[in-house]
Design a protein around this motif. Structure first.
Motif, PDB file in Angstrom:
ATOM      1  N   TYR A 197     -54.394   9.104  25.061  1.00  0.00           N
ATOM      2  CA  TYR A 197     -53.031   8.618  24.833  1.00  0.00           C
ATOM      3  C   TYR A 197     -52.995   7.303  24.070  1.00  0.00           C
ATOM      4  O   TYR A 197     -52.103   7.071  23.271  1.00  0.00           O
ATOM      5  CB  TYR A 197     -52.279   8.451  26.149  1.00  0.00           C
ATOM      6  N   PHE A 198     -53.976   6.451  24.302  1.00  0.00           N
ATOM      7  CA  PHE A 198     -53.957   5.141  23.659  1.00  0.00           C
ATOM      8  C   PHE A 198     -54.246   5.209  22.159  1.00  0.00           C
ATOM      9  O   PHE A 198     -54.109   4.215  21.458  1.00  0.00           O
ATOM     10  CB  PHE A 198     -54.934   4.191  24.350  1.00  0.00           C
ATOM     11  N   TYR A 199     -54.633   6.362  21.655  1.00  0.00           N
ATOM     12  CA  TYR A 199     -54.841   6.548  20.221  1.00  0.00           C
ATOM     13  C   TYR A 199     -53.529   6.869  19.510  1.00  0.00           C
ATOM     14  O   TYR A 199     -53.482   6.960  18.300  1.00  0.00           O
ATOM     15  CB  TYR A 199     -55.863   7.664  19.967  1.00  0.00           C
ATOM     16  N   SER A 200     -52.478   7.036  20.274  1.00  0.00           N
ATOM     17  CA  SER A 200     -51.147   7.321  19.733  1.00  0.00           C
ATOM     18  C   SER A 200     -50.348   6.023  19.672  1.00  0.00           C
ATOM     19  O   SER A 200     -50.025   5.435  20.703  1.00  0.00           O
ATOM     20  CB  SER A 200     -50.438   8.339  20.634  1.00  0.00           C
ATOM     21  N   SER A 201     -50.015   5.585  18.478  1.00  0.00           N
ATOM     22  CA  SER A 201     -49.287   4.319  18.345  1.00  0.00           C
ATOM     23  C   SER A 201     -47.897   4.399  18.962  1.00  0.00           C
ATOM     24  O   SER A 201     -47.382   3.422  19.495  1.00  0.00           O
ATOM     25  CB  SER A 201     -49.202   3.895  16.885  1.00  0.00           C
ATOM     26  N   SER A 202     -47.265   5.581  18.926  1.00  0.00           N
ATOM     27  CA  SER A 202     -45.937   5.689  19.536  1.00  0.00           C
ATOM     28  C   SER A 202     -46.051   5.612  21.063  1.00  0.00           C
ATOM     29  O   SER A 202     -45.192   5.051  21.728  1.00  0.00           O
ATOM     30  CB  SER A 202     -45.241   6.984  19.115  1.00  0.00           C
ATOM     31  N   TYR A 203     -47.119   6.140  21.627  1.00  0.00           N
ATOM     32  CA  TYR A 203     -47.349   6.011  23.072  1.00  0.00           C
ATOM     33  C   TYR A 203     -47.499   4.539  23.422  1.00  0.00           C
ATOM     34  O   TYR A 203     -46.886   4.049  24.366  1.00  0.00           O
ATOM     35  CB  TYR A 203     -48.610   6.791  23.472  1.00  0.00           C
ATOM     36  N   LEU A 204     -48.309   3.837  22.634  1.00  0.00           N
ATOM     37  CA  LEU A 204     -48.513   2.409  22.890  1.00  0.00           C
ATOM     38  C   LEU A 204     -47.193   1.649  22.805  1.00  0.00           C
ATOM     39  O   LEU A 204     -46.897   0.811  23.646  1.00  0.00           O
ATOM     40  CB  LEU A 204     -49.518   1.832  21.893  1.00  0.00           C
ATOM     41  N   ARG A 205     -46.403   1.967  21.794  1.00  0.00           N
ATOM     42  CA  ARG A 205     -45.116   1.289  21.611  1.00  0.00           C
ATOM     43  C   ARG A 205     -44.166   1.595  22.762  1.00  0.00           C
ATOM     44  O   ARG A 205     -43.553   0.711  23.336  1.00  0.00           O
ATOM     45  CB  ARG A 205     -44.499   1.723  20.279  1.00  0.00           C
TER      46      ARG A 205
ATOM     47  N   LEU B  16     -45.756  13.171  15.033  1.00  0.00           N
ATOM     48  CA  LEU B  16     -46.949  13.586  14.302  1.00  0.00           C
ATOM     49  C   LEU B  16     -47.179  12.777  13.033  1.00  0.00           C
ATOM     50  O   LEU B  16     -48.260  12.241  12.825  1.00  0.00           O
ATOM     51  CB  LEU B  16     -46.865  15.080  13.986  1.00  0.00           C
ATOM     52  N   TYR B  17     -46.175  12.660  12.202  1.00  0.00           N
ATOM     53  CA  TYR B  17     -46.376  11.985  10.918  1.00  0.00           C
ATOM     54  C   TYR B  17     -46.724  10.513  11.103  1.00  0.00           C
ATOM     55  O   TYR B  17     -47.729  10.030  10.594  1.00  0.00           O
ATOM     56  CB  TYR B  17     -45.152  12.133  10.010  1.00  0.00           C
ATOM     57  N   SER B  18     -45.910   9.788  11.863  1.00  0.00           N
ATOM     58  CA  SER B  18     -46.142   8.345  11.987  1.00  0.00           C
ATOM     59  C   SER B  18     -47.423   8.041  12.759  1.00  0.00           C
ATOM     60  O   SER B  18     -48.192   7.157  12.374  1.00  0.00           O
ATOM     61  CB  SER B  18     -44.948   7.651  12.640  1.00  0.00           C
ATOM     62  N   ASP B  19     -47.683   8.770  13.839  1.00  0.00           N
ATOM     63  CA  ASP B  19     -48.902   8.527  14.611  1.00  0.00           C
ATOM     64  C   ASP B  19     -50.150   8.817  13.786  1.00  0.00           C
ATOM     65  O   ASP B  19     -51.099   8.037  13.780  1.00  0.00           O
ATOM     66  CB  ASP B  19     -48.923   9.394  15.870  1.00  0.00           C
ATOM     67  N   LEU B  20     -50.153   9.949  13.097  1.00  0.00           N
ATOM     68  CA  LEU B  20     -51.331  10.301  12.309  1.00  0.00           C
ATOM     69  C   LEU B  20     -51.539   9.344  11.147  1.00  0.00           C
ATOM     70  O   LEU B  20     -52.665   8.975  10.830  1.00  0.00           O
ATOM     71  CB  LEU B  20     -51.211  11.731  11.785  1.00  0.00           C
ATOM     72  N   LYS B  21     -50.466   8.946  10.524  1.00  0.00           N
ATOM     73  CA  LYS B  21     -50.573   8.009   9.401  1.00  0.00           C
ATOM     74  C   LYS B  21     -51.250   6.716   9.847  1.00  0.00           C
ATOM     75  O   LYS B  21     -52.193   6.242   9.208  1.00  0.00           O
ATOM     76  CB  LYS B  21     -49.186   7.715   8.820  1.00  0.00           C
ATOM     77  N   ILE B  22     -50.817   6.176  10.955  1.00  0.00           N
ATOM     78  CA  ILE B  22     -51.393   4.926  11.463  1.00  0.00           C
ATOM     79  C   ILE B  22     -52.842   5.139  11.885  1.00  0.00           C
ATOM     80  O   ILE B  22     -53.734   4.355  11.533  1.00  0.00           O
ATOM     81  CB  ILE B  22     -50.544   4.382  12.635  1.00  0.00           C
ATOM     82  N   LEU B  23     -53.099   6.220  12.640  1.00  0.00           N
ATOM     83  CA  LEU B  23     -54.461   6.489  13.106  1.00  0.00           C
ATOM     84  C   LEU B  23     -55.410   6.713  11.928  1.00  0.00           C
ATOM     85  O   LEU B  23     -56.513   6.164  11.900  1.00  0.00           O
ATOM     86  CB  LEU B  23     -54.472   7.696  14.046  1.00  0.00           C
TER      87      LEU B  23
END
Length: 146
Positions: free
Chosen positions: A47-55, A96-103
């Motif tokens: 979960y911590f690899y997901s920036s939206s989860y972190l936010r 999907l788009y924003s999380d993957l882009k950041i990761l």
């Protein structure tokens, strides 16, 4: 190095897949060179690899920054020397788009030559809605009293 990002839709067997990967992580690394990282894992998922989860959860909990997560992953990769790193988080599917882009940006910055594959499972919408409603309806059932 190759990364496989599993961003599975909820109710598509993601928990079972994560359980299998977590329970067999030593054999996966030894026999296939696949690392299912323990760094910043929550339960059996990343979960911590997901920036939206972190936010979303930073409001309620102390969560790491995505850079800390990638640094922790980097240390684990240096130690284990895998050919493939497999990250699994169904929360990424929602953004999907924003999380993957950041990761992807973070992975490419940290690991210069990186190949990334995305794996996602989807379900027919009517089946998915039914699978989401069933657990909720079970918790609100009232049994007749005689």
């Amino acid at each position: 190095m190759r990364f496989i990002i599993h961003a599975g839709m909820e109710k598509t067997g993601t928990t079972s897949l994560q359980k299998f990967l977590y329970d067999n992580r030593d054999a996966l690394l030894k026999e296939l060179g696949v690392l299912y990282p323990l760094s910043y894992i929550s339960g059996r998922a990343h979960y911590f690899y997901s920036s939206s989860y972190l936010r979303d959860f930073k409001k309620h909990f102390s969560t790491p920054d995505i850079r800390q997560v990638i640094d922790g992953l980097s240390l684990e990769i240096e130690k284990k020397e895998p050919e493939i790193v497999l990250i699994s988080c169904e929360y990424m599917f929602q953004n999907l788009y924003s999380d993957l882009k950041i990761l992807l940006e973070m992975l490419k910055r940290k690991f210069k030559s990186t190949e990334v594959d995305l794996v996602t499972y989807i379900r027919r919408q009517d089946d998915w809605i039914e699978s989401m409603i069933k657990p909720v309806s079970y918790t609100h059932l009232t049994l007749p009293t005689n």
